[in-house]
Scaffold this active site. Structure first.
Site, mmCIF file in Angstrom:
data_model
loop_
_atom_site.group_PDB
_atom_site.id
_atom_site.type_symbol
_atom_site.label_atom_id
_atom_site.label_comp_id
_atom_site.label_asym_id
_atom_site.label_seq_id
_atom_site.Cartn_x
_atom_site.Cartn_y
_atom_site.Cartn_z
ATOM 1 N N GLU A 183 0.775 -1.172 -0.080
ATOM 2 C CA GLU A 183 0.097 -0.022 -0.045
ATOM 3 C C GLU A 183 0.761 1.121 0.078
ATOM 4 O O GLU A 183 2.232 1.160 0.009
ATOM 5 C CB GLU A 183 -0.809 -0.092 1.275
ATOM 6 N N CYS A 241 -1.940 -4.895 -5.715
ATOM 7 C CA CYS A 241 -2.286 -6.126 -5.064
ATOM 8 C C CYS A 241 -1.115 -7.029 -5.264
ATOM 9 O O CYS A 241 -0.418 -7.042 -6.037
ATOM 10 C CB CYS A 241 -3.613 -6.613 -5.790
ATOM 11 N N CYS A 276 -6.613 -7.491 -11.245
ATOM 12 C CA CYS A 276 -5.820 -8.679 -11.082
ATOM 13 C C CYS A 276 -6.302 -9.674 -12.147
ATOM 14 O O CYS A 276 -5.285 -10.253 -12.617
ATOM 15 C CB CYS A 276 -5.822 -9.114 -9.859
ATOM 16 N N CYS A 321 -9.333 -9.040 -7.410
ATOM 17 C CA CYS A 321 -9.952 -7.924 -7.944
ATOM 18 C C CYS A 321 -9.975 -7.898 -9.329
ATOM 19 O O CYS A 321 -9.455 -8.507 -10.111
ATOM 20 C CB CYS A 321 -9.467 -6.649 -7.362
ATOM 21 N N GLU A 347 -1.537 -10.173 -6.202
ATOM 22 C CA GLU A 347 -1.642 -11.034 -7.448
ATOM 23 C C GLU A 347 -0.639 -10.174 -8.368
ATOM 24 O O GLU A 347 -0.034 -11.178 -8.991
ATOM 25 C CB GLU A 347 -3.149 -11.426 -7.933
HETATM 26 N N1 THU Z 1 -5.766 -6.666 -2.561
HETATM 27 C C1 THU Z 1 -5.169 -7.468 -3.044
HETATM 28 O O1 THU Z 1 -3.732 -7.501 -2.766
HETATM 29 N N2 THU Z 1 -5.627 -8.185 -3.956
HETATM 30 C C2 THU Z 1 -6.903 -8.388 -4.244
HETATM 31 O O2 THU Z 1 -7.055 -8.774 -5.427
HETATM 32 C C3 THU Z 1 -7.825 -7.454 -3.705
HETATM 33 C C4 THU Z 1 -7.344 -6.208 -2.668
HETATM 34 C C5 THU Z 1 -5.331 -5.457 -1.513
HETATM 35 C C6 THU Z 1 -5.258 -4.172 -1.978
HETATM 36 C C7 THU Z 1 -5.258 -3.485 -0.649
HETATM 37 O O3 THU Z 1 -3.708 -3.329 -0.141
HETATM 38 C C8 THU Z 1 -6.075 -4.318 0.200
HETATM 39 O O4 THU Z 1 -6.119 -5.577 -0.338
HETATM 40 C C9 THU Z 1 -7.391 -3.897 0.468
HETATM 41 O O5 THU Z 1 -8.291 -3.577 -0.568
#
Ligand code: THU
Length: 139
Positions: free
Chosen positions: A51, A60, A94, A91, A62
């Protein structure tokens, strides 16, 4: 064509994704995600979400794993495991990135204890995907 994942490969992916999740940098959402990607030739790549204080810059887990693989020359992915507290699903961004490198990639979603909640593939996660095939010139 449907791909097959051996039990030992599944175990390796889950263990690697669980370990990667411990390295998540998620001070804002506190939602840690770990991923592990196995290429068809056996190379393994991990990823975690990273983040940023400028929220949209976050990436993310992935995509970190996919980008690590592709940047190392691995474009054929056998499977990816994703670990979150609740077995959350990748998401849309991804899914699109995964689809770029093959709709047959197996996707394993597991919870924080490593229990598999769903095993599917990219084709099922992103039906009617827009892919490189759409951009191939005719004739
Ligand atoms: N996140 C992922 O790493 N992968 C996903 O497919 C969904 C969301 C992370 C992004 C962010 O750091 C946190 O999860 C909350 O959205």
């Amino acid at each position: 064509m449907k791909r097959h994942l051996r039990a030992d490969q599944r175990e390796l992916l889950l263990r690697t994704a669980l370990e990667a999740r411990d390295r998540a940098y998620a001070p804002y959402s506190r939602y840690a995600v770990g991923a592990a990607l196995l290429s068809v030739n056996g190379a393994l790549y991990s990823g975690c979400n990273i983040e940023n204080a400028a929220y949209p810059v976050t990436i993310c887990a992935e995509r970190v794993a996919v980008f690590k693989a592709v940047s190392e020359g691995q474009r054929e992915h056998l499977a990816i495991a994703v670990v979150t507290e609740d077995g959350g699903s990748p998401c849309g961004s991804c899914r699109q990135v995964l689809a770029e490198f093959g709709l047959d990639t197996i996707v394993i979603l597991a919870d924080g204890q490593g229990n598999v909640r769903l095993e599917t593939d990219v084709r099922e996660l992103l039906p009617n995907a827009f892919t490189p095939a759409n951009l191939q010139k005719k004739g």
